[in-house]
Design a protein around this motif. Structure first.
Motif, short mmCIF file in Angstrom:
data_model
loop_
_atom_site.label_atom_id
_atom_site.label_comp_id
_atom_site.label_asym_id
_atom_site.label_seq_id
_atom_site.Cartn_x
_atom_site.Cartn_y
_atom_site.Cartn_z
N ILE A 137 -120.99 32.61 -35.93
CA ILE A 137 -121.19 31.31 -36.19
C ILE A 137 -122.83 30.94 -36.75
CG2 ILE A 137 -121.73 28.89 -35.17
CD1 ILE A 137 -119.37 29.74 -33.17
N GLY A 138 -123.66 31.72 -36.18
CA GLY A 138 -125.10 31.33 -36.46
C GLY A 138 -125.35 31.99 -37.96
N TRP A 139 -124.82 33.10 -38.01
CA TRP A 139 -125.09 33.94 -39.42
C TRP A 139 -124.03 33.57 -40.57
CZ3 TRP A 139 -122.67 39.27 -41.05
CH2 TRP A 139 -123.39 39.60 -42.21
N LEU A 140 -122.82 33.35 -40.51
CA LEU A 140 -122.03 33.05 -41.50
C LEU A 140 -121.48 31.79 -41.66
CD1 LEU A 140 -119.63 36.25 -41.37
CD2 LEU A 140 -121.65 35.79 -43.08
N VAL A 141 -121.26 31.08 -40.53
CA VAL A 141 -120.76 29.56 -40.56
C VAL A 141 -122.14 28.77 -41.18
CG1 VAL A 141 -120.38 27.82 -39.13
CG2 VAL A 141 -119.11 29.83 -39.00
N ASP A 142 -123.25 29.16 -40.57
CA ASP A 142 -124.49 28.24 -40.69
C ASP A 142 -125.10 28.79 -42.24
OD1 ASP A 142 -124.36 27.09 -38.40
OD2 ASP A 142 -126.18 27.99 -37.71
N GLY A 143 -124.74 29.94 -42.42
CA GLY A 143 -125.10 30.45 -43.80
C GLY A 143 -124.16 29.49 -44.83
N ALA A 144 -122.66 29.29 -44.62
CA ALA A 144 -121.95 28.60 -45.54
C ALA A 144 -122.35 27.14 -45.59
CB ALA A 144 -120.55 28.76 -45.16
N ALA A 145 -122.66 26.54 -44.49
CA ALA A 145 -123.31 25.18 -44.29
C ALA A 145 -124.70 25.08 -45.09
CB ALA A 145 -123.63 24.88 -42.87
N ILE A 146 -125.57 26.01 -45.22
CA ILE A 146 -126.80 26.12 -46.10
C ILE A 146 -126.35 25.99 -47.50
CG2 ILE A 146 -128.77 27.42 -46.97
CD1 ILE A 146 -128.91 28.27 -43.83
N MET A 147 -125.38 26.73 -47.99
CA MET A 147 -124.84 26.73 -49.41
C MET A 147 -124.43 25.45 -49.93
SD MET A 147 -123.21 30.34 -50.14
CE MET A 147 -124.36 31.61 -50.38
N THR A 148 -123.57 24.70 -48.65
CA THR A 148 -123.09 23.44 -49.14
C THR A 148 -124.12 22.24 -49.18
OG1 THR A 148 -121.04 24.10 -48.00
CG2 THR A 148 -121.30 21.79 -48.30
N GLN A 149 -125.01 22.23 -48.17
CA GLN A 149 -125.88 21.40 -48.21
C GLN A 149 -126.93 21.68 -49.10
OE1 GLN A 149 -126.96 21.81 -44.06
NE2 GLN A 149 -124.98 21.50 -43.30
N THR A 150 -127.68 22.72 -49.56
CA THR A 150 -128.52 22.79 -50.63
C THR A 150 -128.05 22.43 -51.85
OG1 THR A 150 -127.87 25.15 -50.92
CG2 THR A 150 -129.95 24.60 -49.44
N ASN A 151 -126.61 22.16 -52.09
CA ASN A 151 -125.90 21.78 -53.20
C ASN A 151 -126.16 20.46 -53.26
OD1 ASN A 151 -124.17 21.97 -55.40
ND2 ASN A 151 -122.55 21.40 -53.86
N MET A 152 -126.57 19.77 -52.07
CA MET A 152 -126.38 18.37 -52.33
C MET A 152 -127.92 17.78 -51.93
SD MET A 152 -123.17 17.08 -50.24
CE MET A 152 -123.52 18.17 -48.94
N LEU A 153 -129.02 18.70 -52.04
CA LEU A 153 -130.48 18.51 -51.96
C LEU A 153 -131.16 17.27 -52.70
CD1 LEU A 153 -132.37 21.77 -50.58
CD2 LEU A 153 -131.81 19.82 -49.40
N ASP A 154 -130.49 17.47 -53.88
CA ASP A 154 -130.71 16.59 -55.23
C ASP A 154 -129.82 15.22 -55.16
OD1 ASP A 154 -132.83 15.65 -56.68
OD2 ASP A 154 -131.58 16.21 -58.50
N ALA A 155 -129.08 15.20 -54.23
CA ALA A 155 -128.08 13.99 -54.18
C ALA A 155 -128.64 12.90 -54.59
CB ALA A 155 -127.48 13.77 -52.67
N SER A 156 -127.64 11.89 -55.19
CA SER A 156 -128.36 10.64 -56.05
C SER A 156 -128.45 9.88 -54.88
CB SER A 156 -126.98 10.15 -56.86
OG SER A 156 -125.93 10.03 -56.24
N TYR A 157 -128.11 9.78 -53.56
CA TYR A 157 -128.22 8.82 -52.42
C TYR A 157 -129.62 9.45 -51.68
CZ TYR A 157 -127.55 5.55 -48.76
OH TYR A 157 -127.93 4.48 -47.78
#
Length: 322
Positions: A137-157
């Motif tokens: 969970i820490g390695w792969l699930v959180d790793g997947a979450a980081i990819m999803t969330q960094t994709n929105m670091l420059d979100a318009s909101y």
């Protein structure tokens, strides 16, 4: 003041056109700015789901706080659980500003979760029966979450983008914590290696589902297109899944683990990973709270919410008095 009065006189079509000009110019939209209903509702759904997933996501690892194999591991996973709950509260606050014009609060979101009107992420419906599951969970699930969330670091909101900067910084430590557990098991006894392989087998399909289906439904209409149109994110579900493969598949193989998919390989001509699709009908059932641990974890949250009602009431009284 004059500019504000002029804006209020514009038609909804003209307001929308100006809004999209701001989006395309890379400006940040703030909570008190005018926004189209579609944008507001898309954000509420996305951020609310993210918020409750952080809260529900703490539960599989919470189970391992008393069972972690050493005091150091107990302290590490306990800190991670605290962080995840904090992320959930931060995101509920972001969502609350969007809900205010609709006459709703964060309490409504929590009640929607407990009454099964608000979905939480598919991976957090899954069991974590071994210490290897906690590591994955820490390695792969959180790793997947980081990819999803960094994709929105420059979100318009703006409020969401700023919250994500803090969350992503902490998630990096969570992924490192999980990787530390995985490396220890991969270098351990035969039984530990077998436990790790079994955990990977158990989680692989859920990890594929993590990023969502290529399209949101069978009609050809993709909700991800809306988030890309409004520059909330930049990549599609499948692009994120491919990025995940590129980063983690070689690392998984390097540990001597086998991916439970004999079709998995990188096609150099197509420039993409080939893999067996997960069962998307199963995915739909899971996010409808028909997963292995869905009801058990929801009931845990319902019990905690009821038992701790006095805390919310006391805080409400303090705010009112202040």
């Amino acid at each position: 003041m004059a500019a504000m009065m002029t804006f209020t006189r514009l038609s909804n079509e003209e307001k929308y056109e100006r809004f999209m000009q701001r989006i395309e110019a890379g400006e940040k939209i703030e909570a008190d700015d005018w926004m189209p209903d579609e944008y507001r509702m898309t954000l509420i759904k996305l951020i609310a789901m993210h918020a409750v997933s952080e809260i529900m996501g703490a539960l599989p690892e919470k189970e391992w706080v008393p069972k972690a194999p050493s005091l150091r591991r107990k302290l590490g996973i306990m800190a991670k659980v605290q962080d995840e709950m904090g992320h959930g509260q931060l995101l509920l606050r972001v969502a609350e500003d969007l809900l205010a014009p609709l006459g709703k609060t964060r309490e409504d979101l929590i009640e929607d979760l407990l009454n099964e009107r608000l979905k939480f992420h598919n991976v957090f419906h899954m069991p974590a029966p071994t210490w290897a599951d906690a590591g994955l969970i820490g390695w792969l699930v959180d790793g997947a979450a980081i990819m999803t969330q960094t994709n929105m670091l420059d979100a318009s909101y703006g409020p969401y983008a700023r919250a994500l900067k803090r969350i992503c910084a902490e998630e990096v430590f969570h992924a490192q914590h999980g990787e530390s557990i995985i490396l220890a098991l991969a270098e351990g006894t035969k039984e530990q290696k077998e436990m790790l392989q079994e955990a990977l087998n158990r989680w692989w399909e859920a990890l594929l589902m993590f990023f969502g289906p290529p399209t949101a439904d069978t009609t050809g209409t993709s909700k991800q297109d809306i988030t890309i149109k409004y520059r909330i994110r930049t990549k599609t579900n499948e692009q994120l899944r491919q990025d995940f493969f590129t980063k983690y598949v070689p690392r998984i193989w390097a540990l001597g683990l086998k991916i439970p998919d004999e079709t998995m390989h990188f096609d150099k001509e197509k420039g993409q990973w080939i893999y067996r699709q997960p069962d998307w009908e199963k995915f739909k059932q899971i996010i409808r709270n028909n997963g292995p641990k869905s009801q058990e974890r929801l009931e845990l949250r319902r019990t905690a919410y009821k038992q701790n009602a006095w805390v919310r009431e006391a805080l409400s009284a303090v705010r009112t008095a202040g």
